[in-house]
Design an enzyme around this catalytic site. Structure first.
Site, mmCIF file in Angstrom:
data_model
loop_
_atom_site.group_PDB
_atom_site.id
_atom_site.type_symbol
_atom_site.label_atom_id
_atom_site.label_comp_id
_atom_site.label_asym_id
_atom_site.label_seq_id
_atom_site.Cartn_x
_atom_site.Cartn_y
_atom_site.Cartn_z
ATOM 1 N N LEU A 126 62.284 94.805 2.713
ATOM 2 C CA LEU A 126 61.660 94.017 4.179
ATOM 3 C C LEU A 126 62.442 92.977 4.421
ATOM 4 O O LEU A 126 63.094 91.996 2.752
ATOM 5 C CB LEU A 126 60.133 93.492 3.935
ATOM 6 C CG LEU A 126 59.538 92.055 4.619
ATOM 7 C CD1 LEU A 126 59.861 92.833 6.490
ATOM 8 C CD2 LEU A 126 58.451 91.540 4.206
ATOM 9 N N GLU A 127 63.226 92.636 4.875
ATOM 10 C CA GLU A 127 63.972 91.653 5.122
ATOM 11 C C GLU A 127 63.232 90.514 6.012
ATOM 12 O O GLU A 127 63.267 90.735 7.394
ATOM 13 C CB GLU A 127 65.703 92.112 5.595
ATOM 14 C CG GLU A 127 66.857 91.625 5.911
ATOM 15 C CD GLU A 127 67.974 92.433 6.393
ATOM 16 O OE1 GLU A 127 67.798 93.703 7.561
ATOM 17 O OE2 GLU A 127 69.020 92.172 6.044
ATOM 18 N N VAL A 128 63.249 89.001 5.541
ATOM 19 C CA VAL A 128 63.215 88.563 5.989
ATOM 20 C C VAL A 128 64.136 87.214 6.532
ATOM 21 O O VAL A 128 64.687 86.818 5.992
ATOM 22 C CB VAL A 128 61.940 87.761 5.775
ATOM 23 C CG1 VAL A 128 61.141 85.706 6.070
ATOM 24 C CG2 VAL A 128 60.898 88.303 4.937
ATOM 25 N N THR A 152 71.459 94.176 6.346
ATOM 26 C CA THR A 152 71.556 95.276 6.317
ATOM 27 C C THR A 152 71.850 96.162 7.430
ATOM 28 O O THR A 152 72.908 97.442 7.731
ATOM 29 C CB THR A 152 69.895 96.268 6.025
ATOM 30 O OG1 THR A 152 69.109 95.706 7.116
ATOM 31 C CG2 THR A 152 69.791 96.084 4.980
ATOM 32 N N HIS A 193 61.737 91.873 9.153
ATOM 33 C CA HIS A 193 62.203 93.512 9.776
ATOM 34 C C HIS A 193 62.421 94.269 8.803
ATOM 35 O O HIS A 193 62.483 94.678 7.566
ATOM 36 C CB HIS A 193 64.213 93.619 9.906
ATOM 37 C CG HIS A 193 64.805 94.717 9.561
ATOM 38 N ND1 HIS A 193 65.996 94.714 9.701
ATOM 39 C CD2 HIS A 193 64.367 95.660 10.849
ATOM 40 C CE1 HIS A 193 66.545 95.964 10.044
ATOM 41 N NE2 HIS A 193 65.852 96.100 10.898
#
Ligand code: NAI
Length: 720
Positions: A473-475, A511, A462
């Site tokens: 970066l949201e994995v 988030t 994301h």
């Protein structure tokens, strides 16, 4: 000489070359560890008559001196100790400066790589600065980003060298300069290729021993504008205007939340008005005060967390990430073209973009090319490198070129059946071990992967818009995602220049999820009579870069409404906002993209005040005053409580990740350190009391997370 962190050499002409090489560290940083060696070296430079000039550089391959050793800051537990440490640094730097001002031995700083903070201040003590034209070379004073000020003489020597206005610009923003820019403003005298740096530095040092004083004045190549500015600074009236303007600009940026820039400005002013002795004393005193301030501690906690995350593979066990050479991107729209850009430019991968038609491919490639061109214009890449980068990215409307990708990143429309269909098609084409990542902002990864042949290779990556600029970066790890897939996505995200957190696969992940109750609360306040300006102003004052109403305009009111619905379905009524918001969608008010939202936009899309007609569309009556403090409390606690729930439910791997996600993904005020750091600072018991009071007034949506109650009882902190 017996040296631990330096090499020292004197050539036949009497030029000493001093190279910093901090033992057992990749980076040179400035701390007391170096002082013994520096004393030894300075004794020799001062008293050895054979030595006529000095070149001061670094033996590290890619850094000169990256700044103060921040770990050392942590040991400064009181202001007085810190002030004394600064005075010791001042004395050391004064000795380097005196080599040329008093002993007639020119000192040339030979700069390659990071020359930041204390590094730049060290370079300022030299009589001349030569930097390499390498992209790694950067000069600046980033101290305010850690809540302190340049305290190695930077607030005094920098204005002397480049003028007050230019110095304030660097010191108050913390931004760094590339070598050519640094030369333009007079911070460096000459820019050379890395291969000849030391040779040129030695030659210049030797030349300077016989040159007339000020013979090669740097001022000769400054622009007329810069010279005019410097002239203005010569007179007290001009200076007064300049300081006033700088202060106004700074306050407009910081809203008074950051004491460091304020103090930096004062230190510069004291030096200019009362002389350097007073200036250095102020610098040391202010540094002592700031380094123990809560703001600096919070900012440093973010710095350390970011450093830790660089080393965190994102999984608990030890697994080797898959090497990613080629990336396939599905959908080259706003997000896809941004992802293609960082994949080629930062990660250095080959990129294949799949779009629905040629126009789609052209748009995506044009986007990448614009970004490459920006780099070329700023001299960050050379022409042939720019060409090479552009050729790395190609497009297709079928699956050609996907047979050898290592990673697929899907960024098509937010539509579950479309995403599933593309995943199924991709699995038929890509290698069996290729990882498949979706950039969905709200759909659970498990449902995208439902019919997948290899669900263990499916996860979420994301990104945030604009992808080239946003640091996070949201994995997203789904239940069936393998460690290898996660480690691969994390490692690749880092190559793209991102700070990466790994989160669980709940709706909204982390988030988006914590943003939901925050935005919803803003809508409630609007319904209760708060004005759009009042809500946005209150949250900007609290420290967010933009307020929630403007954010909705930016994200798209339609997108927000869609996500809000998904959140209510997943988490129930406690996520539900006032129903009036649907009227905005009925009235086709989608925000900035169609120039109709909470704010007015002109033809060019420029924002121009609140659009008062929005209240009528929403069916709302006249506005009333709701105190900023109430707005801030309700909005911030809505977000913080949701973050706590994410930790409690295991969506977050750690409180640290929660803080970084909120700060870097959503702009949670950095000087508050993130939701968990903030709870620790205020105290969990106090937070729970406030939530209880809000729950009494507004009901279940403010019911405190159990984990907050537990911490309130035990007194345990979330962050150490
Ligand atoms: P967009 O509408 O700008 O781009 C989507 C692109 O996908 C379009 O260019 C379209 O032509 C292409 N596309 C559609 N079907 C396709 C197919 N079958 N094959 C190949 N290409 C196809 O949308 P945007 O904003 O880039 O969003 C993409 C995804 O990223 C969505 O899932 C969205 O939720 C997510 N996202 C968006 C963020 C944002 O700020 N816009 C932030 C984070 C995630």
């Amino acid at each position: 000489m017996d040296l631990t962190h330096f090499t020292f050499e004197v050539d036949g002409a009497g030029v000493a070359t001093v190279l910093m090489d901090r033992r057992d560290e990749r980076m040179n940083t400035l701390g007391p560890a170096l002082f013994d060696d520096m004393n030894t070296i300075l004794d020799r430079l001062e008293h050895d008559d054979e030595i006529v000039a000095v070149v001061w550089g670094s033996a590290k391959p890619d850094n000169f001196l990256a700044g103060a050793d921040i770990r050392f800051f942590q040991t400064l537990t009181d202001a007085k100790t810190a002030e004394d440490a600064i005075k010791a640094t001042h004395a050391m730097f004064a000795r380097i400066e005196a080599l040329h001002t008093e002993r007639g031995k020119p000192v040339v700083a030979a700069i390659h790589g990071a020359c930041l903070g204390g590094g730049n201040e060290l370079a300022l003590t030299a009589s001349m600065r030569i930097a390499t034209d390498d992209p790694k070379t950067q000069l600046g004073q980033p101290e305010v980003k850690l809540g302190v000020i340049p305290a190695g003489g930077g607030t005094q020597r920098l204005p002397d060298l480049i003028g007050i206005a230019a110095a304030l610009d660097l010191i108050l923003t913390g931004r760094s300069l590339r070598p050519h820019k640094a030369r333009k403003i007079g911070l460096v005298d000459e820019v050379v290729p890395p291969q000849v740096l030391l040779d040129v530095a030695r030659t210049r040092a030797l030349e300077a021993t016989t040159a007339k004083p000020d013979g090669g004045s740097i001022k000769s190549f400054l622009s007329p504008d810069h010279l005019q500015q410097l002239a203005l600074e010569q007179n007290p009236m001009g200076r007064r205007v300049l300081f006033k303007k700088a202060e106004e600009r700074m306050l407009a940026e910081t809203h008074g939340n950051y004491p460091a820039p304020q103090r930096a400005l004062e230190a510069v002013k004291i030096g200019v008005e009362q002389g350097h002795e007073a200036g250095y004393a102020a610098e040391a005193r202010f540094f002592g005060e700031l380094v123990v301030s809560p703001e600096s501690k919070a900012l440093r906690s973010i710095f350390f967390a970011t450093q830790e995350l660089k080393k965190d593979p994102g999984v608990d066990g030890k697994v080797e990430p898959k090497e990613v050479r080629k990336v396939g991107i599905l959908g080259g729209g706003l997000m896809g073209s941004g992802i293609a850009t960082v994949s080629a430019l930062k990660a250095g991968s080959t990129v294949r973009i799949k779009e629905i038609d040629d126009a789609g491919i052209d748009r995506a490639l044009a986007y990448v090319h614009r970004n490459v061109d920006k780099l070329r214009r700023r001299r960050r890449v050379r022409d042939f490198e720019a060409e090479r980068l552009m050729h790395k990215v190609t497009g297709t409307t079928d699956w050609s070129g996907f047979e050898n990708v290592d990673l697929v990143i899907e960024a098509v429309f937010e539509d579950l059946s479309l995403k599933r269909k593309l995943l199924a098609e991709a699995e038929g084409v890509v290698p069996d071990d290729a990882v498949f990542a979706s950039n969905t902002s709200s759909l659970p990864i498990s449902s995208i992967a439902e019919g997948a042949q290899r669900p263990e290779l499916v996860l979420g990556m994301h990104y945030f818009s604009p992808v080239e600029k946003m640091p996070l970066l949201e994995v997203i790890r789904a239940e069936r995602t393998s460690d290898v897939a996660v480690a691969t996505a994390v490692a690749y995200g880092k190559r793209q220049g991102k700070t990466v957190i790994v989160v669980g696969d709940g709706t909204g992940f982390y988030t988006t999820r914590i943003l939901a109750p925050y935005s919803t609360e803003a809508a409630f306040l609007l319904e209760e009579g708060a004005s759009v300006e009042a809500i946005d102003r209150a949250m900007v004052k609290w420290g967010f870069p933009v307020g929630p109403m403007l954010l909705m305009d930016e994200v798209g009111i339609d997108v927000g409404a869609k996500i809000a619905k998904i959140m209510v379905e997943a988490y129930g009524e406690r996520m539900a906002g006032p129903t009036m918001m649907e009227r905005l969608i009925d009235a086709d008010r989608r925000g900035r993209k169609n120039r109709k939202g909470f704010y007015r936009y002109d033809d060019k899309g420029e924002r121009d005040g609140v659009d008062e007609s929005v209240y009528e569309v929403l069916g709302l009556g006249p506005r009333r005053d709701i105190p900023a403090a109430e707005i801030q409390e309700r909005l911030s606690l809505a977000m913080i409580n949701e973050a706590a729930l994410c930790l409690q439910e295991g969506i977050l791997r750690s409180a640290r990740d929660g803080d970084i996600g909120a700060v870097m993904g959503l702009g949670f005020p950095p000087f508050r350190g993130g939701p968990f750091w903030y709870v620790d600072e205020v105290g969990a018991a106090e937070i729970v009391d406030r939530l209880d009071a809000l729950a009494e007034r507004f009901g279940e949506r403010f019911a405190a997370a159990q984990i907050l109650r537990d911490h309130a009882t035990s007194g345990e902190r979330f962050r150490s």
